[in-house]
Write a protein that holds these residues in place. Structure first.
Motif, PDB file in Angstrom:
ATOM      1  N   ASN A 140     -28.148  12.466  30.206  1.00 51.93           N
ATOM      2  CA  ASN A 140     -27.846  13.305  29.043  1.00 51.93           C
ATOM      3  C   ASN A 140     -28.857  14.415  28.803  1.00 51.93           C
ATOM      4  O   ASN A 140     -28.861  15.035  27.746  1.00 51.93           O
ATOM      5  N   ASP A 141     -29.720  14.679  29.792  1.00 48.68           N
ATOM      6  CA  ASP A 141     -30.699  15.760  29.655  1.00 48.68           C
ATOM      7  C   ASP A 141     -30.874  16.463  30.995  1.00 48.68           C
ATOM      8  O   ASP A 141     -31.985  16.692  31.460  1.00 48.68           O
ATOM      9  N   THR A 142     -29.755  16.821  31.593  1.00 50.84           N
ATOM     10  CA  THR A 142     -29.772  17.468  32.905  1.00 50.84           C
ATOM     11  C   THR A 142     -30.528  18.782  32.884  1.00 50.84           C
ATOM     12  O   THR A 142     -31.210  19.139  33.847  1.00 50.84           O
ATOM     13  N   THR A 143     -30.443  19.526  31.786  1.00 50.66           N
ATOM     14  CA  THR A 143     -31.007  20.871  31.726  1.00 50.66           C
ATOM     15  C   THR A 143     -32.518  20.903  31.610  1.00 50.66           C
ATOM     16  O   THR A 143     -33.122  21.968  31.742  1.00 50.66           O
TER      17      THR A 143
ATOM     18  N   ASN B  47     -25.254  19.827  27.773  1.00 54.04           N
ATOM     19  CA  ASN B  47     -25.412  18.547  28.454  1.00 54.04           C
ATOM     20  C   ASN B  47     -24.178  17.664  28.297  1.00 54.04           C
ATOM     21  O   ASN B  47     -23.832  16.908  29.213  1.00 54.04           O
ATOM     22  N   PHE B  48     -23.498  17.758  27.162  1.00 53.90           N
ATOM     23  CA  PHE B  48     -22.248  17.015  26.990  1.00 53.90           C
ATOM     24  C   PHE B  48     -21.200  17.502  27.984  1.00 53.90           C
ATOM     25  O   PHE B  48     -20.488  16.706  28.606  1.00 53.90           O
ATOM     26  N   PHE B  49     -21.122  18.821  28.151  1.00 57.31           N
ATOM     27  CA  PHE B  49     -20.189  19.411  29.107  1.00 57.31           C
ATOM     28  C   PHE B  49     -20.470  18.896  30.521  1.00 57.31           C
ATOM     29  O   PHE B  49     -19.550  18.492  31.251  1.00 57.31           O
ATOM     30  N   ILE B  50     -21.745  18.875  30.905  1.00 57.18           N
ATOM     31  CA  ILE B  50     -22.120  18.429  32.253  1.00 57.18           C
ATOM     32  C   ILE B  50     -21.772  16.954  32.448  1.00 57.18           C
ATOM     33  O   ILE B  50     -21.265  16.547  33.499  1.00 57.18           O
ATOM     34  N   ARG B  51     -22.044  16.148  31.447  1.00 56.23           N
ATOM     35  CA  ARG B  51     -21.743  14.716  31.547  1.00 56.23           C
ATOM     36  C   ARG B  51     -20.247  14.479  31.763  1.00 56.23           C
ATOM     37  O   ARG B  51     -19.854  13.645  32.576  1.00 56.23           O
TER      38      ARG B  51
END
Length: 258
Positions: free
Chosen positions: A167-170, A155-159
């Motif tokens: 912060n909770d895309t997954t 989630n850090f990578f996606i942000r």
């Protein structure tokens, strides 16, 4: 955390569809559906519950058929095509009657009360509502430590890559208006990477969205279906695909006004 303000002029929603993919969930599917039905009935949420049996080899399907006698809003489906978490969800999308949808897990890890909160926020005019376990008021119970570390890194990578605050895309447990689902098609993810494809496309295509804190509890029956070692490249593929759309599609896929 919202992309834009909700559109309060939108027509009120008439029916909420809850899509639940299930594979070999005989130990928990009955309680999941029953608790969800009671919660939605208590709060007067018009709904249908679509449980998609994704090739179960246990008694999941028979339990669903029997459960229809006690839960009149239950509509069990069998995914007769190629199997996969994402494919099962899309099967549910193809059969849903509602003009809004919540994706929910079959193992009772998601809180039924949050579904009611999703419904009310969608009715305020939001196109999508994303639950986060990692904001103030949210939480997790018995989260396996390795999965938690991988989750936070992903989630850090996606942000960072997308420049978003979500912060909770997954997390799969999210809510969408039907127009968003149709606006995100065609869906490319046959497996758990659909949980990333949908919210990222929603954001990149300029649908309105907001975030609420939710709680998550590790399953108490059955076996987890998400295998970390199998999903890394699939998550990366879909992230790169949507990233390319964001920066190189010239807005061809963005939401149209109206």
């Amino acid at each position: 955390m919202n992309r834009e303000a909700p559109n309060s002029s939108k027509e009120p929603l008439q029916l909420l569809s809850i899509v639940i993919p299930a594979r070999d969930e005989e130990g928990c599917i009955v309680s999941t559906v029953e608790h969800l039905y009671v919660e939605l009935r208590i709060h007067g949420v018009p709904h249908e519950i679509l449980v998609v049996d994704d090739g179960s080899t246990d008694s999941t399907w028979q339990k669903l058929v029997n459960l229809q006698e006690r839960v009149p809003t239950l509509n069990p489906l069998q995914n007769t095509g190629a199997h996969g978490f994402g494919r099962a969800i899309e099967c549910g999308f193809d059969h849903m009657q509602g003009n809004a949808v919540v994706i929910m897990m079959a193992d009772e890890s998601d809180d039924c009360r949050d579904v009611v909160r999703y419904w009310h926020l969608l009715n305020q005019g939001w196109d999508a509502v994303f639950g986060s376990r990692f904001v103030r008021g949210g939480g997790v119970i018995d989260y396996p430590w390795l999965k938690l570390k991988v989750n936070r890194l992903a989630n850090f990578f996606i942000r960072i890559v997308f420049g978003i605050r979500l912060n909770d895309t997954t997390n799969a447990f999210k809510a969408y208006r039907r127009a968003v689902i149709e606006g995100c098609r065609p869906l490319l993810s046959p497996h758990f990477n659909l949980t990333v494809e949908l919210p990222l496309k929603t954001i990149v295509r300029d649908y309105s969205w907001t975030v609420i804190p939710i709680t998550w509890r590790n399953r108490r029956a059955g076996e987890a279906k998400l295998k970390i070692k199998e999903m890394g490249s699939r998550y990366l593929f879909i992230c790169l695909y949507v990233w390319l759309e964001k920066y190189f599609s010239c807005g061809d896929y963005k939401k149209r006004n109206g």
